[in-house]
Enzyme design. Sequence first.
Site, PDB file in Angstrom:
ATOM      1  N   LYS A  57       0.809  -1.235   0.000  1.00  0.00           N
ATOM      2  CA  LYS A  57       0.000   0.000   0.000  1.00  0.00           C
ATOM      3  C   LYS A  57       0.842   1.286   0.000  1.00  0.00           C
ATOM      4  O   LYS A  57       0.383   2.315  -0.485  1.00  0.00           O
ATOM      5  CB  LYS A  57      -0.944   0.009   1.208  1.00  0.00           C
ATOM      6  CG  LYS A  57      -2.098  -0.954   1.057  1.00  0.00           C
ATOM      7  CD  LYS A  57      -3.074  -0.835   2.211  1.00  0.00           C
ATOM      8  CE  LYS A  57      -4.130  -1.920   2.100  1.00  0.00           C
ATOM      9  NZ  LYS A  57      -5.146  -1.818   3.152  1.00  0.00           N
ATOM     10  N   ASP A  95      -9.946   2.591   1.825  1.00  0.00           N
ATOM     11  CA  ASP A  95      -9.951   1.957   3.154  1.00  0.00           C
ATOM     12  C   ASP A  95     -10.613   2.850   4.200  1.00  0.00           C
ATOM     13  O   ASP A  95     -11.395   2.395   5.017  1.00  0.00           O
ATOM     14  CB  ASP A  95      -8.502   1.694   3.616  1.00  0.00           C
ATOM     15  CG  ASP A  95      -7.951   0.398   3.039  1.00  0.00           C
ATOM     16  OD1 ASP A  95      -8.747  -0.492   2.690  1.00  0.00           O
ATOM     17  OD2 ASP A  95      -6.720   0.278   2.956  1.00  0.00           O
TER      18      ASP A  95
END
Length: 461
Positions: free
Chosen positions: A268, A304
Amino acid sequence: MNVVLTGFRGTGKTESGRLLARLLDVPFYDTDALVEEEAGATVHEIFEQEGEEGFRAREKRAIAGLPRGPGVFATGGGAVIDPENVEHLRRGRTVVLLNADESTIEKRIQHSTRPALTRMGLRAEIHALMESRRDVYLAAADYCIDTSARSANEVAIGIKRLLAEGVTKESGRREALRAFAGSGIHQSEAAELATMVKALSENPVLRFYGIAGYPSLHSRSPPLFRRLFSYFDINAYYTRFHDPALTRILGTARDLDVRGLSVTIPFKQEIMGHLDRMDAHCRAIGACNTVLFCGGEAHGYNTDWLGIRDPLASLRGSRAVVLGAGGAAAAAAYALRALEMEVTLLNRTVERAEALAERFGCHHGSLRDFGSIRPDVVVNATPVGMESDTASPLKKSDLAPGMTVFDLVYTPPETPLIRIARSAGCTAITGKEMFIRQARAQFRQFTGIDAPLEMIREFLG
Ligand code: NAP
């Protein structure tokens, strides 16, 4: 042949669309022209008499009523802002986004009689609208083509070739299949992927998506996204990129002309070094979990944090504690601060909590400080309680009835913390809820379509 051309005014949708329809020998439909015909008035007059709202309602009806057969469909510049329009447009069709640079657009539309949407002046309006619409245009498209230095004829010929041949090369497809076969993904998945890749010879505009992670073998994203693509009749296949080297994954993604990636642990942060553009949320959180490739560029997004914010949206302004100071805690801190919560970050290594707290305007402390805070909301962003760990980061005596406890850990479905929270009379939110919400936001970023929450829940099982 069933293709939609979208894009800002002045990118050549109508002219290229008409030429393309002639090349493909299919009918051409222009949604602005259909609206004008139905209203018996020009777009300019509709804007004057009914405002933008009236025009959009007419445009929506025109899009919902487009014939399902073969054709080239050109839409107005603002049509794809509405996810329901995108859903209608995308079903069974390939969407091509036509781009052009701002000065080219200005030159092309400066003598247009179409009404301005703002009072800014042409150049400033073009800039502002392109900035605000870029992400929805990207989401709604299968392919992006820059028309700045090309005539409408060249664009039409280019799209015809794209529809007939796709973008991938035989050597790249072979290379990609080799990489998948050796990656450790389940044999049945590798076989299904091989079938899809081979199908490119008859279906050259099949688009590929996938999850990039290591490990990613247990991710539930592939079956979920495949069902979503199938439900919305989108010509796409979602697979699994399971490899410890992100650069190798990106090489395979190039070979297959992958359209979008879900990015998970451990990539990420690393992926951010490979993006041409990223949204403000990625930059603030310092992580990216969604990548779209279009027209040779990589665009990064973070969904997210939405998976944490949305289930807590009714608790705006509460006092919250986040346990942990890693990537998930950063997304949690950002989400809770967006809900104007007073946030304290507690972590085993206090220095990490302090550094994160400074970035997001939070308090910080050690895990032992929990008892002195009495929060309304607790978010567990540590892996404590994750399968096969049977520990809980908090005891029952730490909790009080009425607290909301959100455990981001999603395996097992009921973690020790969730069990304790329920028995203490707290509202318990499981990690699956975060997954569902972030996946919904990711599907919207991948396609421009809003899938209902209940559909995602049902498809996930
Ligand atoms: P990370 O960057 O490795 O951070 C882990 C954090 O947990 C660190 O602050 C670490 O403290 C702390 N920690 C680790 N083991 C601990 C222990 N035994 N006791 C106390 N604290 C401990 O991991 P991450 O990416 O933030 O992910 C954290 C968890 O969030 C994951 O395990 C996953 O279950 C969950 N998650 C869920 C979703 C979802 O969709 N539901 C999405 C992403 C993540 P130190 O700083 O002291 O090492």
